[in-house]
Design a protein around this motif. Structure first.
Motif, PDB file in Angstrom:
ATOM      1  N   PHE B 186       0.803  -1.223   0.000  1.00  0.00           N
ATOM      2  CA  PHE B 186       0.000   0.000   0.000  1.00  0.00           C
ATOM      3  C   PHE B 186       0.834   1.271   0.000  1.00  0.00           C
ATOM      4  CE2 PHE B 186      -3.080  -3.134   1.194  1.00  0.00           C
ATOM      5  CZ  PHE B 186      -4.255  -2.678   0.593  1.00  0.00           C
ATOM      6  N   SER B 204      -4.106   4.848   4.630  1.00  0.00           N
ATOM      7  CA  SER B 204      -5.203   4.092   4.044  1.00  0.00           C
ATOM      8  C   SER B 204      -5.449   2.861   4.918  1.00  0.00           C
ATOM      9  CB  SER B 204      -4.836   3.657   2.628  1.00  0.00           C
ATOM     10  OG  SER B 204      -3.826   2.686   2.704  1.00  0.00           O
ATOM     11  N   THR B 205      -6.569   2.207   4.719  1.00  0.00           N
ATOM     12  CA  THR B 205      -6.876   1.044   5.566  1.00  0.00           C
ATOM     13  C   THR B 205      -5.783  -0.006   5.458  1.00  0.00           C
ATOM     14  OG1 THR B 205      -9.131   1.486   4.953  1.00  0.00           O
ATOM     15  CG2 THR B 205      -8.733  -0.535   6.167  1.00  0.00           C
ATOM     16  N   GLN B 207      -2.636   0.401   4.746  1.00  0.00           N
ATOM     17  CA  GLN B 207      -1.434   0.831   5.463  1.00  0.00           C
ATOM     18  C   GLN B 207      -1.624   0.682   6.970  1.00  0.00           C
ATOM     19  OE1 GLN B 207      -1.412   4.679   3.748  1.00  0.00           O
ATOM     20  NE2 GLN B 207       0.092   4.178   2.182  1.00  0.00           N
TER      21      GLN B 207
END
Lengths: 510, 487
Positions: B186, B204-205, B207
């Motif tokens: 990611f 981000s989700t 990450q």
């Protein structure tokens, strides 16, 4: 005194003595300990003699950036001077009291006591808030050992309780100190005493400090460690515990809580008053029914300390001076009472009141001295405690007459339990042959009790010697508190007065 | 960047790995009788590496000059300070081991070599600036450590410890690798600097999952709760010198690594990992304290004590500030000294036959039978409990100071209140040694090297240690500052 670092020397002498004692046998260890404490007493007298009354607020100051993060800053005002005097005065007596009573591991015992002395002087002399904390907290280690190694039957429980109770009280104070230093940007106590912390923060800070000092003091209901610790500690341990360690709480209030958080102190005045009122009545009643002499005196200590706290939180000069005088007087008197208990305990090895009786017959000298200290504990005029209790109660009367009323019953109850104790031990039938055969005081015991008796009378008859050094400092504190002090309910004002004689006569003619 | 510059930055690691290989060959040809020579040689090598690292720490090396191999490796002051502790702790393990194993007739030439390779792995870990470097260092250390735990081949407990450590360590490595691959997927890079850029505008989700798994994997390595279960078993089963090694050097390495990952790679997203670290910190303090209360074995107790201490160290990291990182390094330095001291004291506990005594009840009355040992152990215990004037207090002090400065007052208050629970079992050991009747089990002769090491540790944690506050704080501040100028 020029540049002579007398406070550092007073810390160094017992420290060196303590290290030496660790490596010595019983006999030389006793001599070294006595010598070190006597040297410190002499230094204390020099300190007092050279203290300039009316001079600078902080005297004998020493400052060194020895450590990063906090400074080695020492210095005393009149309040600290008096408490240091109390410590150095009681220390040789403690060593003398342990002369024959302690037979196992004498070197370590003496080392622990000398270390205790270092830490107590350090607490009173520290001018850096973290240095103060280190000394304050370090006292746990020697006291833990003294109770645990040389204590009575149930010593391990008492030692744990003492250690964990006081540790839990203190750690929150450390967080508060860190916050204060972060906010004020200094660790120097005199500056912090003048720093105005935000009012909303004061509440939390005050509570954190209160958690620590209330346990040390000890205030009801966190006093329960005290009777256990006292009963289990050896005689000298009790003397030092009652004489000086309990004063750390009062000193903390007067040095930190009151000047640093005046607004919060005023806001929480009701809490302190309430707990103190409960303490005076409840612990006095508990003292009345004790069968163990040491426990009785331990509970009476809690009651006396409650008088100290109401005096401190009366927010006026009388209250503060009275609180200090009670601390000094109680230090001497309760120390002496524990010694008195220790003296008969050494002969009969029991502290149970009912085992004694009629000691006036076979121990007349003991009976006389015990009488003096009993009366002092009751607060008889002419003895040390009268001065302090009267001032403290006069102070609280100006703030709240109901609190004064309830706390004054403590004096009556105090008379009840002390005289009751005295009657059961000294007067009456000689119930037990072994108690009746006990010899009177030895020279060593005269030497222990004599100086305390003299000091008790001195403080009662001419308290000015003790009040004079503290007066200016207490006035400074009072000025600091003036803005926040709550309005008393007994604002006495002089009334109109009776009508003059003529008016009287006219009135009468009608 | 030129290879020569990169290689120069790697000098300590190169020294350790080359001499490790040479010594391995020596051991292979001359067998266990050369164990003594190899031990001394390994200690000298560690000393040499220590000397090579020291200048970069004292000068506070930082910035692009410390980056080697295109950003995979960083030899800055932060890594340097951690390496100093690692080399010193490994050296201590080498000093105490020969006597211990010699008595059992099991001193093997592999021991010092494995310690060397473990030290090498740790030194790569703390210098890692890339997930791949991180993993190489971590595995080099872990594989050596698994073998070290099982080095007493005839001892069931040792073998069990090694196996447990291996299985659970493998699981942790898997979790870590999973987190790393998510992060790579990611963020598009394995480089810490690249990750920092990729997450700069929010996680981000994917990450976030990556971060969480990486933290979980590393939490296992530092035995922070709730990934601490292996610690007491491994510490109890492994031979005492090995336990001492496990409790000191790898902790330093993994914590320094954790700090670098958190502060450098995910530094801009501190809110995301702060709550994880706070949770782990408080849980470790409480579990470490409560778990230790019922223990009968000194080594198990010290294992819980190390979990407890990791909790306090994590409070420093939880602040997410440089002051917190600096406080963490100070605490680590003091912790290493206290740990080595405690385990050396355990090593000195031997009965008449020279066998190791590990039960707490055998310590009863030690203050009358072996006063010097009892007083040293008492100082260590009070120091671990954080009671002033012993130096252990200062470690807690700086950590909580950093927390208060970062406005984490509630964390500080809860943490310090929980430390009182921990004080209970430390003073219990003091109670057993000082208050109880002597059982006179600990009668065995003691070895001079052990005494010397114990005396050094006792001296450092005594109030005299406070004189070191200035220099130590300075080094830690410079080390933390070198994290800030990362890229």
């Amino acid at each position: 005194m020029g540049g002579f670092p007398i406070l550092s020397v007073m810390l160094a002498v017992p420290l060196v003595g303590a290290i030496a004692c660790l490596f010595l046998d019983a006999k030389p260890a006793r001599m070294v300990a006595l010598a070190a404490t006597l040297i410190n007493l002499a230094l204390g007298v020099v300190l007092w003699a050279n203290y300039d009354i009316g001079g600078a607020q902080w005297q004998f100051t020493e400052y060194s950036e020895l450590f990063d993060g906090f400074a080695y800053a020492l210095g005393i005002d009149g309040i600290a001077l008096m408490l240091i005097m109390l410590s150095v005065f009681l220390m040789p007596i403690c060593i003398g009291a342990s002369w024959e009573a302690i037979t196992k591991r004498v070197g370590e015992y003496m080392a622990a006591f000398l270390l205790m002395e270092v830490l107590m002087i350090g607490v009173f002399a520290a001018q850096d808030i973290f240095l103060f904390y280190i000394f304050f907290e370090a006292g746990l280690i020697p006291m833990y050992l003294i109770i645990g190694v040389w204590g009575g039957q149930n010593r391990i429980y008492a030692a744990y309780k003492f250690f964990l109770y006081t540790l839990l009280g203190s750690v929150l104070m450390l967080i508060a100190m860190l916050w204060m230093v972060n906010a004020a940007g200094t660790t120097y106590i005199p500056y912090l005493m003048e720093y105005d912390f935000p009012v909303e923060a004061q509440t939390w800070l005050w509570l954190a400090f209160f958690a620590s000092f209330a346990v040390k003091m000890p205030m009801w209901p966190v006093h329960t460690w005290l009777p256990d610790a006292h009963v289990q500690a050896p005689t000298a341990g009790s003397v030092i515990l009652a004489g000086v360690l309990l004063k750390l709480g009062g000193y903390g209030f007067i040095r930190f809580s009151l000047p640093m958080f005046p607004d919060a102190s005023a806001d929480f005045g009701w809490l302190v008053w309430g707990l103190s009122m409960v303490a005076v009545v409840v612990t006095s009643l508990i003292a009345l029914v004790q069968a163990d002499m040491k426990k009785l005196i331990a509970y009476s200590s809690v009651a006396h300390m409650a008088i100290v706290t109401v005096g401190l939180f009366a927010f006026n000069v009388q209250g503060l001076e009275g609180a200090m005088m009670v601390m000094l007087g109680h230090g001497l008197v309760s120390g002496a009472l524990f010694l008195c208990v220790g003296i008969i305990y050494d002969r009969l090895h029991t502290r149970e009141i009912s085992r004694y009786g009629g000691l006036a017959i076979n121990m007349p000298a003991y009976a006389v001295l015990f009488m003096l200290f009993t009366m002092a504990a009751v607060g008889l005029p002419g003895t040390s405690n009268f001065v302090g209790e009267f001032l403290a109660l006069a102070g609280i009367y100006q703030a709240n007459s109901w609190v004064a009323f309830v706390c004054t019953t403590g004096i009556i109850l105090g008379a009840a339990y002390m005289l009751y104790l005295y009657r059961r031990i000294i007067f009456g039938e000689q119930k037990n042959a072994d108690a009746a055969a006990m010899p009177d005081l030895t020279i060593r015991e005269y030497l222990l009790l004599g100086p305390i008796a003299a000091a008790v009378l001195w403080m009662g008859i001419y308290p000015e010697s003790f009040l004079a050094p503290m007066r200016a400092d207490i006035e400074v504190l009072d000025a600091r508190l003036a803005a926040a002090a709550p309005e008393g309910d007994a604002q006495l004002s002089i009334g109109e007065g009776a009508p003059t004689e003529e008016e009287h006569a006219e009135g009468g003619a009608h | 960047m030129e290879y020569s510059t990169s290689l120069a930055l790697l000098a300590p690691e190169i020294l350790v790995s080359v001499s490790g290989l040479v010594l391995l060959l020596v051991a292979a040809w001359s067998g266990d009788k050369s164990a003594r020579f190899i031990s001394i040689a390994a200690a000298v090598v560690l000393g040499g590496a220590f000397a090579l690292v020291a200048p970069s720490v004292c000068t506070g090396a930082a910035g692009p000059d410390t980056v080697a191999f295109g950003g995979q490796f960083r030899a800055d002051a932060f890594a340097g300070l951690a390496k100093l502790m690692i080399f010193a702790a490994s050296g201590a393990a080498l000093v105490v081991a020969p006597r211990f194993f010699g008595r059992a007739g099991a001193m093997r030439a592999e021991f010092p070599i494995l310690v060397l390779f473990a030290a090498l792995g740790m030194s790569i870990m703390v210098s890692a600036a890339d997930l791949i470097t991180l993993y190489i260092g971590l595995e080099l250390n872990s594989l050596s450590a698994y073998v070290l735990a099982a080095i007493l081949r005839d001892d069931e407990r040792s073998a069990e410890a090694g196996l447990k450590y291996f299985v659970l360590g493998g699981l942790a490595s898997g979790i870590l690798l999973f987190g790393m691959s998510l992060t790579y997927g990611f963020a598009g890079t394995t480089n810490f600097g690249g990750i920092a850029i990729a997450v700069a505008d929010g996680l981000s989700t994917g990450q976030l999952f990556g971060l969480t798994f990486v933290l979980a994997g590393l939490a296992f390595k530092i035995s922070a709760a709730p990934f601490h279960m292996w610690t007491p078993d491994v510490y109890e089963g492994a031979p005492t010198p090995v336990t001492m090694f496990f409790a000191s050097a790898p902790k330093v390495a993994a914590i320094a690594l954790l700090a670098r990952v958190s502060l450098e790679a995910f530094g801009s997203q501190s809110l995301a990992w702060q709550q994880i670290v706070i949770f782990a910190a408080l849980l470790s303090i409480v579990i470490g304290a409560l778990g230790a209360i019922g223990q009968q074995n000194v080594k198990r107790l010290l294992a819980y004590s190390s979990i407890n201490n990791v909790g306090f160290i994590l409070i420093g990291l939880a602040t997410g500030t440089l002051a917190g990182a600096s406080a963490m390094m100070v605490y680590l330095a003091i912790y290493v000294v206290m740990t080595i001291g405690s385990f050396v004291a355990v090593l000195l506990m031997r009965d008449g036959n020279g066998d190791q005594v590990e039960s707490i009840s055998d310590l009863a009355g030690l203050s009358t039978t072996r006063p010097a040992l009892a007083w040293c152990l008492m100082a260590l215990m009070f120091s671990l409990a954080g009671i002033p004037p012993l130096f252990g207090f200062w470690g807690k002090f700086v950590v909580f100071q950093a927390a208060v400065e970062a406005d984490l007052i509630a964390l500080a208050a809860i943490g310090i209140a929980a430390s009182v629970i921990g004080a209970f079992y430390y003073i219990k050991i003091v109670k057993v040694m000082f208050f109880d009747e002597a059982v006179n089990t600990v009668t065995g002769k003691s070895d001079t090297p052990h005494w010397v090491l114990l005396a050094i540790c006792a001296l450092l944690i005594s109030p005299l240690g406070y004189l070191l506050i200035g220099p130590l704080g300075n080094l830690a501040d410079m080390a933390a500052a070198s994290l800030a100028v990362a890229f």
